[in-house]
Design a protein around this motif. Structure first.
Motif, PDB file in Angstrom:
ATOM      1  N   ASN A  71       1.031  -1.276   0.106  1.00 47.90           N
ATOM      2  CA  ASN A  71      -0.264  -0.159   0.311  1.00 47.90           C
ATOM      3  C   ASN A  71       0.719   0.940  -0.014  1.00 47.90           C
ATOM      4  N   GLY A  72      -0.139   2.433  -0.447  1.00 42.63           N
ATOM      5  CA  GLY A  72       1.524   3.447  -0.899  1.00 42.63           C
ATOM      6  C   GLY A  72       2.329   3.800  -1.658  1.00 42.63           C
ATOM      7  N   GLY A 117       2.926   3.582  -5.137  1.00 36.64           N
ATOM      8  CA  GLY A 117       2.968   4.471  -6.397  1.00 36.64           C
ATOM      9  C   GLY A 117       2.204   3.732  -7.541  1.00 36.64           C
ATOM     10  N   LYS A 118       1.260   3.080  -7.322  1.00 37.42           N
ATOM     11  CA  LYS A 118       1.047   1.675  -7.986  1.00 37.42           C
ATOM     12  C   LYS A 118      -0.161   2.075  -8.826  1.00 37.42           C
ATOM     13  N   THR A 119      -1.401   3.375  -8.149  1.00 37.82           N
ATOM     14  CA  THR A 119      -2.521   4.365  -8.969  1.00 37.82           C
ATOM     15  C   THR A 119      -1.223   5.128  -8.893  1.00 37.82           C
ATOM     16  N   THR A 120       0.016   5.478  -8.834  1.00 43.32           N
ATOM     17  CA  THR A 120       0.093   6.826  -9.485  1.00 43.32           C
ATOM     18  C   THR A 120       0.812   6.819 -10.335  1.00 43.32           C
TER      19      THR A 120
HETATM   20  N1  LIG Z   1      -3.095  13.233  -4.517  1.00 43.71           N
HETATM   21  C1  LIG Z   1      -1.811  12.971  -3.239  1.00 43.71           C
HETATM   22  N2  LIG Z   1      -1.332  13.907  -2.516  1.00 43.71           N
HETATM   23  C2  LIG Z   1      -0.386  13.615  -1.712  1.00 43.71           C
HETATM   24  N3  LIG Z   1      -0.083  12.385  -1.682  1.00 43.71           N
HETATM   25  C3  LIG Z   1      -0.393  11.442  -2.275  1.00 43.71           C
HETATM   26  C4  LIG Z   1      -1.507  11.730  -4.006  1.00 43.71           C
HETATM   27  N4  LIG Z   1      -1.961  10.791  -4.225  1.00 43.71           N
HETATM   28  C5  LIG Z   1      -0.928   9.947  -3.628  1.00 43.71           C
HETATM   29  N5  LIG Z   1      -0.584  10.354  -2.886  1.00 43.71           N
HETATM   30  C6  LIG Z   1       0.726   9.679  -2.334  1.00 43.71           C
HETATM   31  O1  LIG Z   1       1.551   9.391  -3.281  1.00 43.71           O
HETATM   32  C7  LIG Z   1       2.343   7.783  -1.885  1.00 43.71           C
HETATM   33  C8  LIG Z   1       1.742   6.777  -3.796  1.00 43.71           C
HETATM   34  O2  LIG Z   1       0.290   6.402  -3.749  1.00 43.71           O
HETATM   35  P1  LIG Z   1      -0.736   5.374  -4.735  1.00 43.71           P
HETATM   36  O3  LIG Z   1      -2.046   5.889  -4.126  1.00 43.71           O
HETATM   37  O4  LIG Z   1      -0.067   5.962  -5.504  1.00 43.71           O
HETATM   38  O5  LIG Z   1      -0.392   4.203  -3.719  1.00 43.71           O
HETATM   39  P2  LIG Z   1      -0.489   2.547  -3.951  1.00 43.71           P
HETATM   40  O6  LIG Z   1       0.283   2.104  -4.614  1.00 43.71           O
HETATM   41  O7  LIG Z   1      -1.441   2.685  -4.930  1.00 43.71           O
HETATM   42  O8  LIG Z   1      -1.652   1.525  -2.599  1.00 43.71           O
HETATM   43  P3  LIG Z   1      -2.110   1.032  -2.435  1.00 43.71           P
HETATM   44  O9  LIG Z   1      -1.880  -0.068  -2.856  1.00 43.71           O
HETATM   45  O10 LIG Z   1      -2.895   1.090  -1.255  1.00 43.71           O
HETATM   46  O11 LIG Z   1      -3.780   0.699  -3.540  1.00 43.71           O
HETATM   47  C9  LIG Z   1       1.746   7.209  -0.763  1.00 43.71           C
HETATM   48  O12 LIG Z   1       2.377   7.903  -0.095  1.00 43.71           O
HETATM   49  C10 LIG Z   1       0.604   8.530  -1.049  1.00 43.71           C
HETATM   50  O13 LIG Z   1      -0.132   8.747   0.308  1.00 43.71           O
END
Ligand SMILES: Nc1ncnc2c1ncn2[C@@H]1O[C@H](COP(=O)(O)OP(=O)(O)OP(=O)(O)O)[C@@H](O)[C@H]1O
Ligand SMILES: [Mg+2]
Length: 310
Positions: free
Chosen positions: A44-45, A47-50
């Protein structure tokens, strides 16, 4: 030309009030070929969704580039052949299944004509949702909603599909159906990029994976290569391995692990063959020979642990 290509793609978020910076993705460079099923893994967190959001130009990079089909994602034309199933999608609950597909079909540029109707019929059939087509989706189960979301992402017959947790909340039979559908569309030359936490699932579906941790790409490769545990071979025998043979095996590989009917060796393929020749000469029958594998889950936990202690 690659279907997806990034160069040093990076994203730094700045919190609105505290102004604290978060490096969500650091210098991410990778390529995905046509016809591949590519899996993106990470805690979690990570960066995948990013990353997906930047590839779809929903959010913009701080640095670096991304291309789909050779076109920079800043150009909206890059997205004309792309389908997307977002995580936790929310379709308007007062629509029926077929209305959802018609609505999203038109949003992706399809004309409301007999071709679209035919395609909607096909997709509903593929997802086993035909009998529910006229039912409002607020009555759908989680698994049905997910399958409708998948139908939506594939409706306009895109060449590249992004799936964020496609089997989330789907039961084992539904997951198998989804796997079969993904393999079928891969066989038609489509490219699939998916995010998932279900590692056993990813192992069964994906050709190649990348593991992200705290915005860094820490591992990438073919699923088969990554899950091959170094070089450990296990030879199982029908007859038990007696003391005298044990000593002869040790002469070939002093580090071999020898049990009643099993020999494990990391001494390389030539020595393994030497051991097999020895066993055969001693009239011991070979039952199986395997290269030991680790699961994707074991690999994932190991590399994340290692990265976090660095
Ligand atoms: N709009 C935003 N503003 C500030 N920080 C953000 C924003 N979106 C994501 N983050 C931060 O960027 C990092 C990566 O987030 P992301 O959502 O890409 O993770 P993820 O791998 O998709 O996690 P998950 O498995 O929980 O879905 C995290 O630390 C998150 O808190
Ligand atoms: Mg996410």
């Amino acid at each position: 030309m690659h279907v997806i290509e990034t160069q040093n793609l990076s994203k730094e978020y700045t919190a609105k009030f505290s102004k604290q910076k978060v490096n969500a993705l650091n210098d991410f460079t990778f390529k995905v070929k046509q016809g591949e099923i590519f899996g993106l893994l990470g805690p979690n967190g990570a960066g995948k969704t990013t990353l997906i959001k930047m590839l779809l130009a929903i959010t913009f990079p701080t640095r670096g580039d991304a291309k789909l089909f050779g076109t920079d994602v800043k150009n909206y034309k890059a997205k004309t052949k792309v389908g997307y199933l977002p995580e936790n999608h929310k379709f308007p609950s007062y629509l029926t299944g077929e209305q959802v597909l018609s609505y999203y079909g038109q949003l992706s540029g399809m004309k409301d004509d007999s071709n679209m109707t035919k395609r909607i019929d096909e997709m509903l059939g593929m997802m086993n949702l035909t009998q529910w087509r006229k039912t409002r989706i607020k009555k759908y189960s989680k698994g049905m909603m997910q399958k409708l979301g998948l139908a939506q992402s594939m409706l306009s017959d895109p060449d590249l599909i992004f799936l964020d947790e496609p089997t989330d909340g789907v039961d084992p039979i539904g997951r198998k159906e989804i796997r079969d559908i993904l393999h079928e569309i891969k066989s038609r030359g489509k490219t699939i990029f998916l995010n998932s936490h279900l590692l056993s699932e990813v192992e069964m579906i994906c050709d190649r994976v990348a593991i992200l941790n705290k915005g860094d790409l820490i591992k990438e490769g073919n699923v088969d290569d990554l899950t091959k545990a170094e070089n450990i071979f296990a030879v199982h025998t029908v007859e038990p391995i007696g003391m005298d043979i044990k000593q002869k095996v040790m002469a070939i590989d002093p580090n071999a692990g020898i049990g009643e009917n099993e020999i494990n060796s990391e001494a390389g393929i030539d020595k393994i063959n030497g051991i097999i020749d020895l066993l055969r000469a001693e009239k011991i029958r070979i039952q199986t020979i395997n290269q030991k594998t680790s699961t994707l889950e074991e690999l994932f936990i190991n590399v994340i642990k290692k990265d976090n202690t660095n």
